[in-house]
Design a protein around this motif. Sequence first.
Motif, mmCIF file in Angstrom:
data_model
loop_
_atom_site.group_PDB
_atom_site.id
_atom_site.type_symbol
_atom_site.label_atom_id
_atom_site.label_comp_id
_atom_site.label_asym_id
_atom_site.label_seq_id
_atom_site.Cartn_x
_atom_site.Cartn_y
_atom_site.Cartn_z
ATOM 1 N N ARG A 95 5.414 4.557 -5.049
ATOM 2 C CA ARG A 95 4.654 4.699 -3.810
ATOM 3 C C ARG A 95 5.502 4.321 -2.607
ATOM 4 O O ARG A 95 6.157 3.291 -2.585
ATOM 5 C CB ARG A 95 3.404 3.818 -3.882
ATOM 6 C CG ARG A 95 2.496 3.881 -2.663
ATOM 7 C CD ARG A 95 1.234 3.070 -2.930
ATOM 8 N NE ARG A 95 0.293 3.152 -1.837
ATOM 9 C CZ ARG A 95 0.178 2.234 -0.866
ATOM 10 N NH1 ARG A 95 0.980 1.165 -0.881
ATOM 11 N NH2 ARG A 95 -0.709 2.360 0.092
ATOM 12 N N GLN A 124 2.954 9.267 -1.584
ATOM 13 C CA GLN A 124 2.360 8.586 -2.730
ATOM 14 C C GLN A 124 1.613 9.596 -3.593
ATOM 15 O O GLN A 124 1.118 10.616 -3.110
ATOM 16 C CB GLN A 124 1.414 7.472 -2.281
ATOM 17 C CG GLN A 124 0.334 7.906 -1.307
ATOM 18 C CD GLN A 124 -0.537 6.744 -0.849
ATOM 19 O OE1 GLN A 124 -0.512 5.649 -1.414
ATOM 20 N NE2 GLN A 124 -1.353 6.969 0.172
ATOM 21 N N VAL A 170 -3.664 3.667 -3.086
ATOM 22 C CA VAL A 170 -4.047 2.404 -3.713
ATOM 23 C C VAL A 170 -4.502 1.467 -2.600
ATOM 24 O O VAL A 170 -3.676 0.897 -1.882
ATOM 25 C CB VAL A 170 -2.868 1.776 -4.490
ATOM 26 C CG1 VAL A 170 -3.290 0.457 -5.130
ATOM 27 C CG2 VAL A 170 -2.358 2.735 -5.555
ATOM 28 N N PRO A 227 -4.439 -2.936 -8.403
ATOM 29 C CA PRO A 227 -4.610 -1.480 -8.458
ATOM 30 C C PRO A 227 -5.929 -1.032 -9.071
ATOM 31 O O PRO A 227 -6.267 0.148 -9.008
ATOM 32 C CB PRO A 227 -3.418 -1.019 -9.306
ATOM 33 C CG PRO A 227 -3.021 -2.218 -10.108
ATOM 34 C CD PRO A 227 -3.330 -3.407 -9.249
ATOM 35 N N GLN A 230 -9.111 6.588 -5.763
ATOM 36 C CA GLN A 230 -7.815 7.016 -6.296
ATOM 37 C C GLN A 230 -7.891 8.357 -7.022
ATOM 38 O O GLN A 230 -6.875 8.999 -7.252
ATOM 39 C CB GLN A 230 -7.286 5.949 -7.254
ATOM 40 C CG GLN A 230 -7.134 4.568 -6.630
ATOM 41 C CD GLN A 230 -6.700 3.519 -7.621
ATOM 42 O OE1 GLN A 230 -6.048 3.824 -8.626
ATOM 43 N NE2 GLN A 230 -7.048 2.257 -7.378
ATOM 44 N N GLN A 290 4.053 3.311 -9.337
ATOM 45 C CA GLN A 290 2.988 4.309 -9.268
ATOM 46 C C GLN A 290 3.410 5.629 -9.913
ATOM 47 O O GLN A 290 2.581 6.365 -10.452
ATOM 48 C CB GLN A 290 2.581 4.566 -7.819
ATOM 49 C CG GLN A 290 1.290 5.366 -7.691
ATOM 50 C CD GLN A 290 1.024 5.814 -6.270
ATOM 51 O OE1 GLN A 290 1.724 6.668 -5.729
ATOM 52 N NE2 GLN A 290 -0.005 5.237 -5.664
ATOM 53 N N THR A 306 1.296 7.507 -12.800
ATOM 54 C CA THR A 306 0.959 8.926 -12.733
ATOM 55 C C THR A 306 1.470 9.664 -13.963
ATOM 56 O O THR A 306 0.779 10.522 -14.528
ATOM 57 C CB THR A 306 1.553 9.553 -11.459
ATOM 58 O OG1 THR A 306 1.063 8.848 -10.315
ATOM 59 C CG2 THR A 306 1.192 11.023 -11.345
ATOM 60 N N SER A 319 4.612 -0.440 -14.370
ATOM 61 C CA SER A 319 3.490 0.481 -14.206
ATOM 62 C C SER A 319 2.190 -0.110 -14.730
ATOM 63 O O SER A 319 2.154 -1.208 -15.278
ATOM 64 C CB SER A 319 3.794 1.810 -14.903
ATOM 65 O OG SER A 319 4.948 2.414 -14.338
#
Length: 297
Positions: free
Chosen positions: A28, A81, A85, A91, A98, A133, A137, A197
């Motif tokens: 991010r 991003q 967030v 998070p 999100q 991030q 993902t 993560s």
Amino acid sequence: MASELGCSVIAPLPPHPHTHTVVFLHGRGDTARNAADSLLSRWARGSRGRSLVDCFPSVRWVFPQAEPLPAIAHAGELWDQWFDVPNVLDPTDREDLQVWGLRDSVDAVRKVVKKEAEAVGGLDKVLLMGISQGGATAVHVLLQLGEPVSAEFDDWDWDVGVNVKAKIEARHLETISEKTDGEAPPERLGGLVAFSSWLPLPGGSLDETREVLGLEGGPPDNDDLVQNTPVFLGHCADDPLVFVEFGRQLRDGLRGFGMTVDWNEYPDGGHWINAPQGIDDMVAFMKAQGIPVEDAE
């Protein structure tokens, strides 16, 4: 370093042929170009002083660029991003905000992965990798792979008349004939690697976690690709942004989905890839997946 289709690309090092591809998702507020430069920097080298690119010269490295999205925590300022967030230190806070960004990013990256798989000869020759991030993902991208290839490839402006699904099926049949005497190899991605993560929007099961994004066409109808894909997770205990406990929750969640997870926790390194030990461990993991490694002389 080239740039194509919104991605920064490091091509295989001459004279090595292209054998595998790594799709690397930046964190991010970062960019694809900076992530590529960082992976080559002195801060991301193993005990022999070499980067991952040096160790695997036959790999094509693809760094997709996230879209700029409004950041709630920064008064709506646009940030690069994969999804917003609202609370960086937690998070899991306001996860309902999100979903839409993660849904669009997963759909876009999924297309990149499939395109690269077609070019290199199969999903089993593509590794999905991400930091922070980007790793979060990447987890959801893997969970959403496995459905039949569809017309979504049209977005890539390939040669008119090319039937991508037919090409992949033909390549798959060739692989079966050449390597397994007719027995299909396990369906899998080459690997998933995530550092610093967490697991966004976790459900109680694999199916529930897949369904939360509400992707068009629905979630994949089988679990084989996900459960056959080996996973490497790395996290530094002193990470000040994504606390290590979130990494442990990601580990436990993926294992709960029936996945094999290689968990690596390091005493220091902050919010980045631990070096040199973390790099050495990633090299060992990638080598174990059949990627040719060039040993230092």
